[in-house]
Design a protein around this motif. Structure first.
Motif, PDB file in Angstrom:
ATOM      1  N   ASP A  18       0.855  -1.180   0.000  1.00  0.00           N
ATOM      2  CA  ASP A  18       0.000   0.000   0.000  1.00  0.00           C
ATOM      3  C   ASP A  18       0.894   1.235   0.000  1.00  0.00           C
ATOM      4  O   ASP A  18       2.006   1.215   0.551  1.00  0.00           O
ATOM      5  N   SER A  19       0.445   2.308  -0.597  1.00  0.00           N
ATOM      6  CA  SER A  19       1.253   3.532  -0.699  1.00  0.00           C
ATOM      7  C   SER A  19       1.210   4.326   0.614  1.00  0.00           C
ATOM      8  O   SER A  19       0.751   5.458   0.656  1.00  0.00           O
ATOM      9  N   LEU A  20       1.725   3.701   1.648  1.00  0.00           N
ATOM     10  CA  LEU A  20       1.821   4.319   2.973  1.00  0.00           C
ATOM     11  C   LEU A  20       3.284   4.594   3.264  1.00  0.00           C
ATOM     12  O   LEU A  20       4.153   3.771   2.950  1.00  0.00           O
ATOM     13  N   SER A  21       3.570   5.724   3.904  1.00  0.00           N
ATOM     14  CA  SER A  21       4.967   6.086   4.152  1.00  0.00           C
ATOM     15  C   SER A  21       5.691   5.044   5.007  1.00  0.00           C
ATOM     16  O   SER A  21       6.885   4.816   4.818  1.00  0.00           O
ATOM     17  N   GLN A  22       4.996   4.370   5.927  1.00  0.00           N
ATOM     18  CA  GLN A  22       5.672   3.377   6.768  1.00  0.00           C
ATOM     19  C   GLN A  22       6.093   2.140   5.962  1.00  0.00           C
ATOM     20  O   GLN A  22       6.956   1.386   6.409  1.00  0.00           O
ATOM     21  N   ASN A  58       9.285   8.284  -3.396  1.00  0.00           N
ATOM     22  CA  ASN A  58       8.814   9.023  -4.572  1.00  0.00           C
ATOM     23  C   ASN A  58       7.428   8.553  -5.007  1.00  0.00           C
ATOM     24  O   ASN A  58       6.576   9.364  -5.364  1.00  0.00           O
ATOM     25  N   ALA A  59       7.211   7.233  -4.982  1.00  0.00           N
ATOM     26  CA  ALA A  59       5.902   6.700  -5.384  1.00  0.00           C
ATOM     27  C   ALA A  59       4.807   7.174  -4.430  1.00  0.00           C
ATOM     28  O   ALA A  59       3.723   7.575  -4.867  1.00  0.00           O
ATOM     29  N   VAL A  60       5.090   7.151  -3.127  1.00  0.00           N
ATOM     30  CA  VAL A  60       4.099   7.574  -2.127  1.00  0.00           C
ATOM     31  C   VAL A  60       3.799   9.059  -2.260  1.00  0.00           C
ATOM     32  O   VAL A  60       2.637   9.475  -2.348  1.00  0.00           O
ATOM     33  N   ILE A  61       4.844   9.880  -2.284  1.00  0.00           N
ATOM     34  CA  ILE A  61       4.673  11.336  -2.228  1.00  0.00           C
ATOM     35  C   ILE A  61       4.297  11.943  -3.576  1.00  0.00           C
ATOM     36  O   ILE A  61       3.392  12.763  -3.664  1.00  0.00           O
ATOM     37  N   GLY A  63       3.964  10.044  -6.807  1.00  0.00           N
ATOM     38  CA  GLY A  63       3.112   9.209  -7.654  1.00  0.00           C
ATOM     39  C   GLY A  63       1.658   9.234  -7.235  1.00  0.00           C
ATOM     40  O   GLY A  63       0.763   9.385  -8.064  1.00  0.00           O
ATOM     41  N   TYR A  64       1.435   9.083  -5.935  1.00  0.00           N
ATOM     42  CA  TYR A  64       0.063   9.021  -5.438  1.00  0.00           C
ATOM     43  C   TYR A  64      -0.349  10.261  -4.650  1.00  0.00           C
ATOM     44  O   TYR A  64      -1.477  10.346  -4.185  1.00  0.00           O
ATOM     45  N   LYS A  65       0.567  11.205  -4.480  1.00  0.00           N
ATOM     46  CA  LYS A  65       0.282  12.449  -3.757  1.00  0.00           C
ATOM     47  C   LYS A  65      -0.356  12.183  -2.388  1.00  0.00           C
ATOM     48  O   LYS A  65      -1.266  12.880  -1.960  1.00  0.00           O
ATOM     49  N   GLY A  66       0.111  11.108  -1.728  1.00  0.00           N
ATOM     50  CA  GLY A  66      -0.400  10.781  -0.404  1.00  0.00           C
ATOM     51  C   GLY A  66      -1.734  10.068  -0.400  1.00  0.00           C
ATOM     52  O   GLY A  66      -2.254   9.737   0.666  1.00  0.00           O
ATOM     53  N   ARG A 115      10.460  18.794   0.641  1.00  0.00           N
ATOM     54  CA  ARG A 115      11.185  17.797  -0.139  1.00  0.00           C
ATOM     55  C   ARG A 115      12.353  18.463  -0.838  1.00  0.00           C
ATOM     56  O   ARG A 115      12.228  19.536  -1.411  1.00  0.00           O
ATOM     57  N   SER A 116      13.510  17.793  -0.842  1.00  0.00           N
ATOM     58  CA  SER A 116      14.725  18.394  -1.396  1.00  0.00           C
ATOM     59  C   SER A 116      14.883  18.201  -2.895  1.00  0.00           C
ATOM     60  O   SER A 116      15.694  18.874  -3.523  1.00  0.00           O
TER      61      SER A 116
END
Length: 150
Positions: A18-22, A58-61, A63-66, A115-116
């Protein structure tokens, strides 16, 4: 006379997250454990873990914008004459309109300033090969390869 060349052996792992940061940490650890069968150095493991972290983040932030989505990982360990680990991280998110621009250091689509814009730069610094394919509205595929024991 007997052929002394080493037999090439490939092993494959497929993972959906799942696109979760953890799940970034989970992806990093799973990759390191799978990679361990190649007898890498600690530095090689750290390099791959860093690159995987960046790709999944990158995919989480971006790609899926959270939002909810699935991140697909395919990992291939190849041992033999040329020992390597290939990691593919794919999302079905918003995609990247200009991959060349997105791979420039410090470029980011994050307007919050948190984000850098160094994700692709880190991937390129820590892996031996990095390829990015993307299409707006269809997602992004990042393929990274690390040669082990060089």
């Amino acid at each position: 006379m007997e052929d002394k060349r080493m037999e090439t052996k490939k092993e494959h792992l497929r993972l959906e997250l799942d696109s979760l940061s953890q799940n970034e940490e989970f992806a990093r650890v799973v990759t390191a454990v799978f990679m361990s069968r190649l007898n890498p150095t600690l530095e090689e493991i750290d390099d791959v873990k860093t690159a995987v972290s960046e790709a999944v983040t990158n995919a989480v932030i971006h790609g899926y914008k959270g939002e909810a989505g699935t991140i697909y990982m395919d990992i291939t360990a190849q041992s033999g004459e040329e020992t390597s680990l290939t990691v593919c991280v794919r999302d079905a998110g918003i995609g990247i309109p200009d991959v060349k621009q997105a791979m420039e250091p410090m470029y980011t689509t994050d307007t919050s300033g948190e984000r850098s814009g160094m994700g692709f730069s880190f991937m390129e610094a820590f892996m031996d090969q990095v390829q990015v394919e993307s299409e707006p509205g269809r997602g992004t595929l990042v393929t990274m390869k690390k040669f082990i024991g060089r």
